[in-house]
Design a protein around this motif. Sequence first.
Motif, mmCIF file in Angstrom:
data_model
loop_
_atom_site.group_PDB
_atom_site.id
_atom_site.type_symbol
_atom_site.label_atom_id
_atom_site.label_comp_id
_atom_site.label_asym_id
_atom_site.label_seq_id
_atom_site.Cartn_x
_atom_site.Cartn_y
_atom_site.Cartn_z
ATOM 1 N N GLY A 43 0.939 -6.727 4.744
ATOM 2 C CA GLY A 43 1.907 -6.119 3.844
ATOM 3 C C GLY A 43 3.168 -6.959 3.749
ATOM 4 O O GLY A 43 3.776 -7.063 2.685
ATOM 5 N N LYS A 44 3.550 -7.592 4.847
ATOM 6 C CA LYS A 44 4.736 -8.451 4.844
ATOM 7 C C LYS A 44 4.515 -9.656 3.933
ATOM 8 O O LYS A 44 5.386 -10.009 3.144
ATOM 9 N N ASP A 45 3.329 -10.287 4.053
ATOM 10 C CA ASP A 45 3.022 -11.436 3.195
ATOM 11 C C ASP A 45 3.101 -11.050 1.716
ATOM 12 O O ASP A 45 3.713 -11.747 0.911
ATOM 13 N N LEU A 46 2.473 -9.931 1.372
ATOM 14 C CA LEU A 46 2.479 -9.479 -0.025
ATOM 15 C C LEU A 46 3.891 -9.089 -0.458
ATOM 16 O O LEU A 46 4.303 -9.370 -1.589
ATOM 17 N N GLY A 47 4.645 -8.467 0.451
ATOM 18 C CA GLY A 47 6.023 -8.095 0.151
ATOM 19 C C GLY A 47 6.895 -9.310 -0.123
ATOM 20 O O GLY A 47 7.729 -9.299 -1.037
ATOM 21 N N ARG B 197 3.795 -5.734 -10.033
ATOM 22 C CA ARG B 197 3.597 -5.977 -8.605
ATOM 23 C C ARG B 197 2.194 -5.536 -8.162
ATOM 24 O O ARG B 197 1.499 -6.249 -7.454
ATOM 25 N N ARG B 198 1.766 -4.376 -8.623
ATOM 26 C CA ARG B 198 0.430 -3.900 -8.249
ATOM 27 C C ARG B 198 -0.664 -4.803 -8.811
ATOM 28 O O ARG B 198 -1.662 -5.072 -8.161
ATOM 29 N N GLU B 199 -0.451 -5.324 -10.021
ATOM 30 C CA GLU B 199 -1.412 -6.272 -10.602
ATOM 31 C C GLU B 199 -1.442 -7.561 -9.778
ATOM 32 O O GLU B 199 -2.503 -8.136 -9.534
ATOM 33 N N MET B 200 -0.272 -8.015 -9.317
ATOM 34 C CA MET B 200 -0.196 -9.212 -8.472
ATOM 35 C C MET B 200 -0.910 -8.967 -7.145
ATOM 36 O O MET B 200 -1.650 -9.823 -6.657
ATOM 37 N N ILE B 201 -0.724 -7.781 -6.569
ATOM 38 C CA ILE B 201 -1.401 -7.445 -5.304
ATOM 39 C C ILE B 201 -2.906 -7.504 -5.497
ATOM 40 O O ILE B 201 -3.627 -8.122 -4.703
#
Length: 179
Positions: A29-33, A12-16
Motif C-alpha cells: 500500500g505504501k508503494d502504491l500510495g 488513482r483506482r485505475e492506476m492501482i
Amino acid sequence: MTDSIKMPGEERREMILQTLRESEKPLTGKDLGDMANVSRQVIVGDVNLLKAVNEPIIATSQGYLYVHPLKGPAKIAKTLVCKHTPEQTEEELNILVDHGLTVKDVKVEHPVYGDLSASIMVSNRREVKAFMHQVLEAKAVYLANLSEEGIHLHTVTADTYEQINEAENALRKAGILIE
C-alpha cells in the motif's frame, strides 16, 4: 508521499488496477500510495472499493496482488490439515515450498468467529523467510493459535499430484500432517 498534487480517486483506482495487473510481484500500500501521492490508508480504501466491484485483488503478507485468470496448464489444488507448534511454522512452510508447492492461505475455525482465513502466498524459501520476518516484526499471532488445539488448513497448489504426495509424506514424517 510528496508535496505534489494528489491523484483524483477514479484516476488513482485505475492506476492501482493497471499497476497491479502489470506487476509480477506483490505491491505494498505504501508503494502504491507513493505512486499516487496519497497515504497507504487511502490505498487501502481504494483497494476495498475495487474489491467491492469484483476486481480480483488479494492482500498478501507481501502486498497486493491482482489475480490473473489461469494461463497455461492448470495447477492442482489441495487442502492440507496441519497441527504444530508456532516454532515449527517455518519448517512446515519450507517443507511445502521445497516440494514445489505454493501455500496460498491458512484457515482456522475460531470458536466465536467461525471460519477465518488469511492469504500467505509463498512458493519459495525467500518468500517464507520474508513472511516469517513480517510475523516477527509485527509481533503477530499465527492464525493457528486462534483455533482449537492449533489445527489449521492450508490450500496448496502444485503442478503434479506427485509433488503434493511427496510434501504430504514429508509433513507426515515431521509430525505436522493430520489425517
